[in-house]
Design a protein around this motif. Structure first.
Motif, mmCIF file in Angstrom:
data_model
loop_
_atom_site.group_PDB
_atom_site.id
_atom_site.type_symbol
_atom_site.label_atom_id
_atom_site.label_comp_id
_atom_site.label_asym_id
_atom_site.label_seq_id
_atom_site.Cartn_x
_atom_site.Cartn_y
_atom_site.Cartn_z
ATOM 1 N N GLN A 119 34.960 32.258 42.261
ATOM 2 C CA GLN A 119 35.224 30.993 42.088
ATOM 3 C C GLN A 119 33.825 31.064 43.033
ATOM 4 O OE1 GLN A 119 39.044 30.788 44.179
ATOM 5 N NE2 GLN A 119 39.872 29.887 42.044
ATOM 6 N N LYS A 158 45.507 42.470 35.164
ATOM 7 C CA LYS A 158 45.232 41.126 36.060
ATOM 8 C C LYS A 158 43.898 41.777 35.915
ATOM 9 C CE LYS A 158 48.666 41.639 39.497
ATOM 10 N NZ LYS A 158 48.489 41.771 41.129
ATOM 11 N N ARG A 159 43.438 40.684 35.999
ATOM 12 C CA ARG A 159 41.142 40.238 35.868
ATOM 13 C C ARG A 159 41.542 40.080 36.937
ATOM 14 N NH1 ARG A 159 39.922 35.773 31.155
ATOM 15 N NH2 ARG A 159 37.685 36.858 32.573
ATOM 16 N N ASP A 160 39.863 39.955 37.631
ATOM 17 C CA ASP A 160 39.045 39.482 39.075
ATOM 18 C C ASP A 160 38.861 38.128 38.696
ATOM 19 O OD1 ASP A 160 39.067 41.829 39.161
ATOM 20 O OD2 ASP A 160 36.863 42.026 39.107
ATOM 21 N N ILE A 161 38.863 37.175 40.071
ATOM 22 C CA ILE A 161 38.842 35.582 39.439
ATOM 23 C C ILE A 161 37.487 35.351 41.040
ATOM 24 C CG2 ILE A 161 39.883 33.959 39.834
ATOM 25 C CD1 ILE A 161 42.639 34.618 39.133
ATOM 26 N N ASP A 196 38.248 37.203 44.238
ATOM 27 C CA ASP A 196 39.362 37.476 43.811
ATOM 28 C C ASP A 196 40.540 39.209 42.741
ATOM 29 O OD1 ASP A 196 42.798 38.328 44.449
ATOM 30 O OD2 ASP A 196 42.670 35.941 43.946
ATOM 31 N N LYS A 197 39.402 39.748 43.966
ATOM 32 C CA LYS A 197 40.176 40.860 42.925
ATOM 33 C C LYS A 197 41.290 41.499 42.167
ATOM 34 C CE LYS A 197 35.811 43.669 44.870
ATOM 35 N NZ LYS A 197 35.685 43.952 46.614
ATOM 36 N N ALA A 198 41.515 41.820 41.059
ATOM 37 C CA ALA A 198 42.836 42.427 40.619
ATOM 38 C C ALA A 198 43.712 43.094 41.598
ATOM 39 C CB ALA A 198 42.645 42.416 39.350
#
Length: 152
Positions: A32, A27-30, A78-80
């Motif tokens: 926006q 998962k990765r941080d998103i 949005d932290k993974a």
């Protein structure tokens, strides 16, 4: 009967084990929206024009469709493997287009956990990819004995 019990036990065990995964998914941080920091907001002062605000903050993510005097700058990370961090700055302008009010939501003073990419990455359109490579010195060094000043 014993064979049926073994089949049921085996199918229940396989069902339970298949639901549990020991191998995690990457998962990765998103991030926006508009990046909003305390330094940016501290540069804002009442009476600034919309152009001055755009210079400091950039274009807003949201402009009220029926009221152009309110701009919203929203940033969401949005932290993974964690929670969601949201920051919001709402700017209100008076009828002359001057900044009248600044509202903040979220902790703007906290540093964001962005990590710099160590790789070069894709080239920008219209730029020669070879220009993105680090330059190496093509000149041969001059030995110290040859660097003396000429005699006159």
């Amino acid at each position: 009967m014993q064979k049926l019990t073994r089949i049921i036990t085996l199918s229940v065990a396989l069902t339970v084990v298949s639901g549990c995964s020991y191998v995690g998914v990457y998962k990765r941080d998103i991030p926006q929206g508009n990046l909003v920091t305390q330094e940016m907001v501290s540069q804002l002062q009442p009476g600034m024009t919309q152009e001055q605000v755009t210079y400091v903050m950039g274009r807003p993510l949201l402009e009220a469709p029926f009221d152009s005097s309110q701009w919203d700058y929203v940033f969401r990370l949005d932290k993974a493997y964690g929670d969601v961090e949201q920051r919001r700055v709402t700017l209100t302008f008076d009828p002359r287009g001057r900044l009248a009010n600044i509202e903040q939501e979220g902790d703007l003073s906290k540093a964001l956990p962005f990590e710099a990419e160590s790789s070069i990455g894709p080239a920008t359109e219209g730029v020669d990819p070879m220009d993105a490579l680090p330059e190496e010195s093509t000149q041969t060094p001059i030995p110290p004995s040859a660097q003396t000043a000429p005699r006159t």
